[in-house]
Every structure is written in C-alpha cells, then in structure tokens.
Design an enzyme around this catalytic site. Structure first.
Site, PDB file in Angstrom:
ATOM      1  N   GLY A  55     103.934 131.870  15.458  1.00  0.00           N
ATOM      2  CA  GLY A  55     102.757 131.692  16.295  1.00  0.00           C
ATOM      3  C   GLY A  55     103.150 131.296  17.707  1.00  0.00           C
ATOM      4  O   GLY A  55     102.550 130.400  18.294  1.00  0.00           O
ATOM      5  N   HIS A  56     104.181 131.972  18.230  1.00  0.00           N
ATOM      6  CA  HIS A  56     104.638 131.699  19.591  1.00  0.00           C
ATOM      7  C   HIS A  56     105.500 132.859  20.087  1.00  0.00           C
ATOM      8  O   HIS A  56     105.832 133.768  19.336  1.00  0.00           O
ATOM      9  CB  HIS A  56     105.423 130.389  19.656  1.00  0.00           C
ATOM     10  CG  HIS A  56     106.679 130.399  18.842  1.00  0.00           C
ATOM     11  ND1 HIS A  56     106.702 129.960  17.535  1.00  0.00           N
ATOM     12  CD2 HIS A  56     107.933 130.819  19.132  1.00  0.00           C
ATOM     13  CE1 HIS A  56     107.938 130.090  17.061  1.00  0.00           C
ATOM     14  NE2 HIS A  56     108.703 130.618  18.014  1.00  0.00           N
ATOM     15  N   ALA A  57     105.841 132.799  21.359  1.00  0.00           N
ATOM     16  CA  ALA A  57     106.780 133.726  21.984  1.00  0.00           C
ATOM     17  C   ALA A  57     107.797 132.902  22.755  1.00  0.00           C
ATOM     18  O   ALA A  57     107.595 131.706  22.978  1.00  0.00           O
ATOM     19  CB  ALA A  57     106.044 134.684  22.926  1.00  0.00           C
TER      20      ALA A  57
END
Length: 141
Positions: A55-57
């Site tokens: 749930g991130h980059a």
C-alpha cells in the site's frame, strides 16, 4: 519516477540447481542476478489470508520480491494502469522499480515473501497515500 510504468516491472528467474540424487533444489542470488546491489533484506510471513501488505510506492528504492514458500498476489499500479502478478515459485521473483504503487494480498497458508532492497530503510522515500502518488506521477517530468 513518471517514466516507470507497470510494464517496467520484471519477472526474474533465479538460477535453479537440481540435485541429481533427488535431494531437492538450490537457488543462488549472487553477482549480476539483480540489477542493483542489495542493501537491505527482510521477509514477510504469518500474513493472514485476508490481510494485505504494501500500500505504498517508493521514490528511489528498487525491490525484488521472491516467494520462498507458498504464494501471494502483487497488485501494481502506475497511476494509469494496473496489473496483478501471482508469485508462487521460489526461483521466480518480481523486480519493482521506483514510482510503482504496490499492494500484496491473497497470501496462502505458510507463505513467505523475501524482499531484497537497493537501499536501507528511509521513511522519506515512501509515498503512502495513493492520491498523493498519482499527483506526483502526473507532475513529474
């Protein structure tokens, strides 16, 4: 960051050495297996099947995800497109380049995800809000 798309991610097969006497297989990650020097290693395990991770980059970090045991899905997004990659072979992993949103889900019982990263942990390298991620992708030349 903008130039990388979901098509910039790559499945990489790790060399597999099969024992001729039937004692199992061995895979080695060394030399030029990966397109970066490994600076950090961690692994995910005991993840409930209905939970998700990621749930991130990342702005700069490259990561290689390898399913040491079991299987899981990696959902990749670049702000315009998305795709799901199922990892289920311990000698085939996924290279994720900077600027790609990732979510991991559908962990099978006993799944273990090994992550090899190009840098040590740096909170400033994370983009944790999807709307912020999309806005940054669209504004980056």
């Amino acid at each position: 960051m903008k130039k990388n798309t979901i098509h910039s991610t790559t499945l990489i097969e790790i060399p597999k050495i099969t024992d001729k006497e039937g004692r199992g297989n061995l895979s080695v990650i060394e030399k030029d297996c990966l397109p970066f020097k490994i600076e950090r290693v961690y692994y995910l395990y005991d993840v409930p099947s209905d939970a998700y991770r990621g749930g991130h980059a990342h702005k700069n970090l490259k990561q290689f995800l390898l399913p040491l045991s079991g299987s899981f899905d990696v959902i990749l997004k670049d702000g315009e497109n998305s795709k799901t990659v199922t990892l289920n072979k311990p000698n085939k992993g996924l290279l994720i380049v900077p600027g790609i949103w990732r979510e991991l889900e559908n962990f099978s019982s006993g799944a273990v995800c090994l992550v090899l990263a190009s840098n040590v942990y740096d909170e400033n390298d994370y983009i944790r809000d999807f709307d912020t991620f999309v806005a940054q992708k669209m504004s980056t030349p």
